[in-house]
Design an enzyme around this catalytic site. Structure first.
Site, short mmCIF file in Angstrom:
data_model
loop_
_atom_site.label_atom_id
_atom_site.label_comp_id
_atom_site.label_asym_id
_atom_site.label_seq_id
_atom_site.Cartn_x
_atom_site.Cartn_y
_atom_site.Cartn_z
N SER A 181 4.91 -5.55 3.44
CA SER A 181 3.86 -5.36 4.25
C SER A 181 2.59 -5.99 3.41
O SER A 181 2.37 -7.32 3.10
CB SER A 181 3.18 -3.92 4.23
N LEU A 182 1.49 -5.31 2.91
CA LEU A 182 0.29 -5.89 1.91
C LEU A 182 1.04 -6.95 0.86
O LEU A 182 0.59 -7.96 0.34
CB LEU A 182 -0.58 -4.88 1.28
N ARG A 223 -8.61 -7.25 5.60
CA ARG A 223 -7.70 -6.92 6.63
C ARG A 223 -7.50 -5.52 6.74
O ARG A 223 -7.49 -4.79 7.45
CB ARG A 223 -6.16 -7.43 5.68
N GLN A 231 0.79 -1.12 -0.01
CA GLN A 231 0.19 0.09 -0.08
C GLN A 231 0.83 1.33 -0.06
O GLN A 231 1.93 1.38 0.64
CB GLN A 231 -1.10 -0.04 1.45
N GLN A 245 2.65 -9.61 11.49
CA GLN A 245 3.10 -8.70 10.70
C GLN A 245 2.21 -7.39 10.63
O GLN A 245 2.81 -6.33 10.44
CB GLN A 245 2.83 -9.09 9.06
N HIS A 305 1.33 -1.60 11.46
CA HIS A 305 2.73 -2.37 11.98
C HIS A 305 3.11 -1.81 13.36
O HIS A 305 4.18 -2.14 13.89
CB HIS A 305 3.75 -2.18 11.18
#
Length: 308
Positions: free
Chosen positions: A90-91, A115, A9, A248, A199
């Site tokens: 991340s994503l 999510r 993202q 994560q 995070h």
């Protein structure tokens, strides 16, 4: 040998999957599969929608997943080499797991949409913040966060490259960190245009809800190792993969360690599959000896294949 990485993202933009030329039908087919899961036309949103709609977290995440996976499919259909390892920022870790055949694409689309909803609802609009701190080392940034917290949350959450670290937490604490970082000699302090403190420990409740969603999904042993953000390790056991995805959400992205782990597995070049060149730039900051190219449209595909 190459490593395959996937952006997350923040790399989204209107038109981000529209530069594939003769390969656009492959990209559209991936987006069509995602649309069937989501119940709305994801391709129309990405091709010609409103930026504000695309930037809604629950829509951004499946859109980026589809764009990443489309780039990967096109690469492989045109004879691109198979990586020795994958990682995603991340994503992007979900796209890495799709590429490694650890999770079905449709299941991943539904999962990242949920999510996004969980992340957005975890912290009230305007209460959280993220910022990039440039020019301080890891320990200095941790010290800035500790000093700025004052009983609130302020944490280093993305170790993206030496001297390039993202912090997140309660907005007031992150704003206090700007002053302290300046006093400590930071070259720049940039508030990011997001309200979700990804995070950070503020995401723990969302992570626990995500655990239940992940439990509904079939995870398999990856066909290619996937290096996970939370611990910079690869996992073969589906339960360990599920745990890494949960952690994560509230633990820092150890991106420098992920890149070094892929190098240790023999990767001398990194290919970034998906919109933009963020991870390509980070690779050069982490280790200039490592080759790095982005693959996000017809021209970059041909360049990476050596056919341009």
């Amino acid at each position: 040998m190459i490593a395959g990485v996937f952006p997350g993202q923040g790399s989204q933009s209107i038109g981000m999957a529209s530069g594939w030329g003769e390969h656009e039908d492959v990209a559209q087919a991936v987006f069509d599969r995602a649309s069937d899961v989501l119940g709305y036309d994801l391709w129309a949103l990405v091709a010609a929608g409103e930026p504000a709609a695309l930037n809604q977290t629950e829509r951004t995440q499946p859109a980026m997943l589809a764009a990443d996976v489309a780039a990967w499919h096109i690469w492989r259909q045109h004879g691109g080499a198979a990586p020795v390892a994958f990682a995603g920022h991340s994503l992007g870790e979900y796209a890495a797991l799709v590429a490694a055949e650890s999770i079905d694409f449709e299941a991943a689309v539904a999962l990242v949409a949920q999510r996004g909803r969980l992340m957005q609802s975890a912290v009230a609009e305007g209460q959280g913040a993220m910022a990039a701190v440039l020019g301080l080392d890891d320990e200095a940034v941790r010290g800035v966060c500790e000093q700025a917290a004052e009983g609130q949350v302020c944490e280093a959450v993305n170790f993206n490259a030496p001297g390039q670290i993202v912090i997140a937490g309660d907005r007031a604490a992150v704003e206090r960190a700007e002053v302290i970082a300046g006093e400590q000699g930071a070259k720049r302090f940039v508030l990011l245009p997001v309200s979700v403190p990804s995070h950070s420990s503020l995401m723990r409740d969302a992570a626990e809800e995500l655990r239940g969603e992940i439990a509904k999904v079939e995870l398999r042993r990856p066909t290619v190792p996937v290096i996970h953000n939370a611990d910079a390790l690869s996992h073969e056991n589906p339960e360990a993969i599920a745990t890494a995805l949960v952690e994560q959400l509230y633990r820092p992205v150890q991106w420098v360690a992920c890149v070094k782990a892929m190098q240790a597995m023999g990767a001398s070049e990194q290919l970034e599959f998906g919109p933009g060149k963020v991870l390509t730039g980070l690779a050069r900051r982490i280790d200039r000896s490592m080759g790095a190219k982005a693959v996000f449209d017809q021209a970059t595909l041909e360049k990476a294949l050596g056919t341009a």
